[in-house]
Design an enzyme around this catalytic site. Structure first.
Site, mmCIF file in Angstrom:
data_model
loop_
_atom_site.group_PDB
_atom_site.id
_atom_site.type_symbol
_atom_site.label_atom_id
_atom_site.label_comp_id
_atom_site.label_asym_id
_atom_site.label_seq_id
_atom_site.Cartn_x
_atom_site.Cartn_y
_atom_site.Cartn_z
ATOM 1 N N ASP A 7 -4.930 3.317 -25.916
ATOM 2 C CA ASP A 7 -5.229 3.194 -24.493
ATOM 3 C C ASP A 7 -5.305 4.573 -23.862
ATOM 4 O O ASP A 7 -4.468 5.430 -24.110
ATOM 5 C CB ASP A 7 -4.139 2.381 -23.773
ATOM 6 C CG ASP A 7 -4.192 0.901 -24.128
ATOM 7 O OD1 ASP A 7 -5.189 0.474 -24.744
ATOM 8 O OD2 ASP A 7 -3.243 0.181 -23.784
ATOM 9 N N GLU A 26 1.491 -7.466 7.583
ATOM 10 C CA GLU A 26 1.771 -6.024 7.408
ATOM 11 C C GLU A 26 2.855 -5.802 6.356
ATOM 12 O O GLU A 26 3.306 -4.670 6.168
ATOM 13 C CB GLU A 26 2.218 -5.397 8.730
ATOM 14 C CG GLU A 26 1.216 -5.519 9.866
ATOM 15 C CD GLU A 26 -0.033 -4.676 9.657
ATOM 16 O OE1 GLU A 26 0.109 -3.451 9.518
ATOM 17 O OE2 GLU A 26 -1.136 -5.251 9.632
ATOM 18 N N PRO A 71 0.822 -1.222 0.000
ATOM 19 C CA PRO A 71 0.000 0.000 0.000
ATOM 20 C C PRO A 71 0.851 1.265 0.000
ATOM 21 O O PRO A 71 0.372 2.338 -0.379
ATOM 22 C CB PRO A 71 -0.847 -0.112 1.273
ATOM 23 C CG PRO A 71 -0.401 -1.327 2.007
ATOM 24 C CD PRO A 71 0.540 -2.097 1.144
#
Ligand code: JEE
Length: 277
Positions: free
Chosen positions: A176, A119, A92
């Site tokens: 794209d 984690e 993250p």
């Protein structure tokens, strides 16, 4: 291209057997190897995690199993003739995974993925392998997953469709949304196919007109509407040189105006209230 994935959930990577990635594998364009990290544990409980130094919530993945797994996978890959690996670690706190990075990764011959759980992985593992190869810590978006496996599937699919011959000419990547130059970085508007009327809903008449110029203009207006509604940051990022007179008319209707103080000159910004959907 060779792909190795080391994970405590090898079953999670089953989707690599199907669809676009599965077909690329079947055609021999992708050589995928999934490994169970627990194969590199030596205690009765196959322990891969431990408590964090400094305290705090959750558990951290241990250096030992990761180091042994990555060393083995690297040695086996080199043995098989693979070269120039890059290590991808979803987290993250990683650098945002973008189309630009997908293109960069698609040009490498060997990607090694290290999706974690808990984690995350003891920092020393990334530091150690960074002395031997590029290490990309990436995040696939601003939300919190329970582990890195889904991110591996995302990155793999984005990369695999860029490999020569995987998509086929009909659906080339030149257009794209996030490719440099494609619609100047705008989102695409709506698309339609047969039948011409469905539950009383018809097709925008411009698309049936056969008038290529008007169709291109309509698509561009819809792209500007959609981008304004969902990703105004992309409009702000656009080089104002990419907008023609008709674009500027549409942008004005949508509440945008060129900023005379903008850098570069004329970049668009939006008045207080626009026209979001
Ligand atoms: C890899 C473990 C779970 C949950 C603590 C969360 C506190 C790790 N875009 C993305 N979102 N999530 C991931 C991702 C999640 C992962 C792993 C990728 C390995 N987890 C996990 C919570 C926390 N932090 C953020 O706020 C601070 C850490 C991901 C990607 N790619």
């Amino acid at each position: 291209m060779r792909l190795d994935v080391v994970t405590i959930f090898p079953e999670y990577l089953e989707p690599l057997n199907v669809s676009l990635v599965g077909k690329a594998r079947a055609r021999g364009q992708l050589d995928v190897h999934v490994h169970d990290l627990r194969g590199w544990t030596y205690d009765r409980h196959n322990t891969v995690d431990d408590t964090p130094y400094g305290g705090g919530p959750g558990m951290v993945m241990k250096t030992g199993p990761w180091g042994d797994a990555l060393d083995t996978v690297l040695a086996d890959g080199y043995e098989a003739g693979a070269r120039s690996p890059a290590l991808i670690v979803p987290t993250p706190s990683g650098r945002p995974f973008t189309q630009e990075l997908a293109v960069e990764l698609s040009e490498r011959p060997w990607l090694l993925f290290a999706p974690a759980r808990y984690e995350g992985i003891d920092r020393r593992v990334m530091d150690e392998y960074a002395t031997r190869m590029p290490v990309h810590e990436v995040s696939i978006g601003d939300y919190v997953l329970a582990g890195g496996e889904a991110a591996v599937l995302v990155v793999t699919e984005a990369v695999a469709r860029l490999l020569p011959g995987v998509l086929g000419n009909a659906e080339s990547h030149r257009d794209d949304s996030f490719a440099p130059g494609a619609m100047a970085g705008l989102l695409e508007g709506p698309v339609y196919t047969k039948p011409p009327v469905w539950r009383g809903r018809d097709i925008p008449e411009t698309l049936l007109s056969g008038h290529h110029g008007r169709i291109a203009r309509w698509r561009r207006d819809e792209a500007l509407r959609r981008t304004t509604a969902h990703r105004p940051d992309l409009v702000e990022r656009c080089d104002p040189e990419a907008f023609d007179k008709k674009d500027r008319e549409m942008l004005s209707i949508l509440g945008w105006e060129p900023d005379p103080e903008g850098e570069p000159y004329g970049r668009f910004w939006r008045r207080a209230d626009g026209m979001e959907e």
